[in-house]
Write a protein that holds these residues in place. Structure first.
Motif, PDB file in Angstrom:
ATOM      1  N   ARG A  12       0.808  -1.221   0.000  1.00 65.24           N
ATOM      2  CA  ARG A  12       0.000   0.000   0.000  1.00 65.24           C
ATOM      3  C   ARG A  12       0.836   1.264   0.000  1.00 65.24           C
ATOM      4  N   GLY A  13       2.096   1.160   0.393  1.00 59.81           N
ATOM      5  CA  GLY A  13       2.935   2.357   0.407  1.00 59.81           C
ATOM      6  C   GLY A  13       2.537   3.342   1.481  1.00 59.81           C
ATOM      7  N   GLU A  14       2.234   2.819   2.664  1.00 56.90           N
ATOM      8  CA  GLU A  14       1.754   3.702   3.747  1.00 56.90           C
ATOM      9  C   GLU A  14       2.816   4.696   4.209  1.00 56.90           C
ATOM     10  N   ARG A  15       4.080   4.250   4.290  1.00 58.06           N
ATOM     11  CA  ARG A  15       5.135   5.164   4.759  1.00 58.06           C
ATOM     12  C   ARG A  15       5.436   6.246   3.727  1.00 58.06           C
ATOM     13  N   LEU A  16       5.232   5.945   2.448  1.00 59.18           N
ATOM     14  CA  LEU A  16       5.430   6.971   1.422  1.00 59.18           C
ATOM     15  C   LEU A  16       4.276   7.958   1.448  1.00 59.18           C
ATOM     16  N   GLY A  17       3.084   7.454   1.723  1.00 59.75           N
ATOM     17  CA  GLY A  17       1.931   8.327   1.915  1.00 59.75           C
ATOM     18  C   GLY A  17       1.525   9.101   0.683  1.00 59.75           C
ATOM     19  N   ALA A  18       1.668   8.490  -0.491  1.00 64.94           N
ATOM     20  CA  ALA A  18       1.365   9.201  -1.739  1.00 64.94           C
ATOM     21  C   ALA A  18      -0.102   9.072  -2.138  1.00 64.94           C
ATOM     22  N   GLY A  19      -0.877   8.318  -1.357  1.00 65.17           N
ATOM     23  CA  GLY A  19      -2.297   8.198  -1.662  1.00 65.17           C
ATOM     24  C   GLY A  19      -2.615   7.188  -2.738  1.00 65.17           C
TER      25      GLY A  19
END
Ligand code: CTP
Ligand code: MG
Length: 230
Positions: A12-19
């Motif tokens: 999900r890429g939560e740490r990147l936080g790109a939505g």
């Protein structure tokens, strides 16, 4: 001889936080996954690609990968944890594969030479191969905010992908891990073979094979690309 590349890209890429799922986040106008696969294919050692796509994005991913011109690209759905996604990818491999590479979509600038080095080491007889770099930070073991000890970093390396494997023990390790209850999910595949007593070999990694994890990593990746350094 057939080398298959499994690309876990379902996070999900939560740490990147790109939505949006990290593998689909744009870098210089193209998704991280496209950057990663272009470099993998440029190695000339990859015959079959299995991309483990984010939930509900399989068709989108298939369309993205068409222009890369790979002969055999398969797109499958992922699972809750990285190790589940890799297992889904392994289930889609054709018979007759002699090397499996597992490569994070998020290590999108990994140069082709690293793929070649890993495949050569597996074909040279290693069961499992990981690219590594020396650790540059001082590393300490802690409990909460208290330092318990400083670890001798001369014995430590940071581990990257692609990781390369003899297919049968890799599958066996994933099956064994699936049955294990209470264990923390593995963060890399070689660790699962280690747990079964296999010897894991190292080859030199590359500074540009870092994993895009936090926003600063995306800034670094953009700078490397625009400066012609990756
Ligand atoms: N991955 C996957 N399936 C999962 C979790 C992760 O295929 N259930 C993939 C990611 O897409 C990524 C690689 O495994 O290419 C490494 O994982 P990580 O860097 O942790 O990515 P994310 O899980 O997406 O990020 P975060 O942990 O910040 O949410
Ligand atoms: Mg994750």
């Amino acid at each position: 001889m057939t080398c298959a590349l499994v690309v876990p890209a379902a996070g999900r890429g939560e740490r990147l936080g790109a939505g949006l799922p990290k593998a689909l986040v744009p870098l210089a106008g193209e998704p991280l996954l496209v950057h990663a696969l272009r470099r993998a294919l440029a190695s000339g050692v990859v015959d079959v690609v299995v991309v483990v796509a984010p939930e509900g994005r399989q068709e989108h991913v298939r369309a993205l990968l068409g222009p890369l011109g790979a002969a055999d690209v398969r797109v499958v759905a992922g699972g809750a944890e990285r190790q589940d996604s890799v297992r889904c990818g392994l289930a889609a491999l054709p018979p007759g594969v002699d090397v499996v590479l597992v490569h994070d979509a998020a290590r999108c600038l990994t140069p082709p030479a690293v793929f070649r080095a890993v495949v050569a080491a597996v074909r040279g007889g290693a069961v499992a191969v990981v690219p590594v770099l020396p650790v540059s930070d001082t590393v300490k073991r802690v409990a909460g905010d208290v330092v318990l000890e400083t670890v001798d970093r001369r014995e430590l390396v940071a581990v990257q992908t692609p990781q390369g494997f003899d297919p049968a023990p890799l599958r066996a390790a994933h099956e064994a891990a699936r049955g294990a209850t209470g264990a923390a999910p593995a963060t890399d595949d070689a660790g699962m073979l280690e747990a079964l007593g296999h010897r894991v070999r190292t080859v030199p990694g590359d500074d540009t094979a870092f994993k895009v994890t936090r926003p600063v990593d995306l800034v670094l990746a953009e700078a490397l690309l625009s400066g012609g350094r990756a």
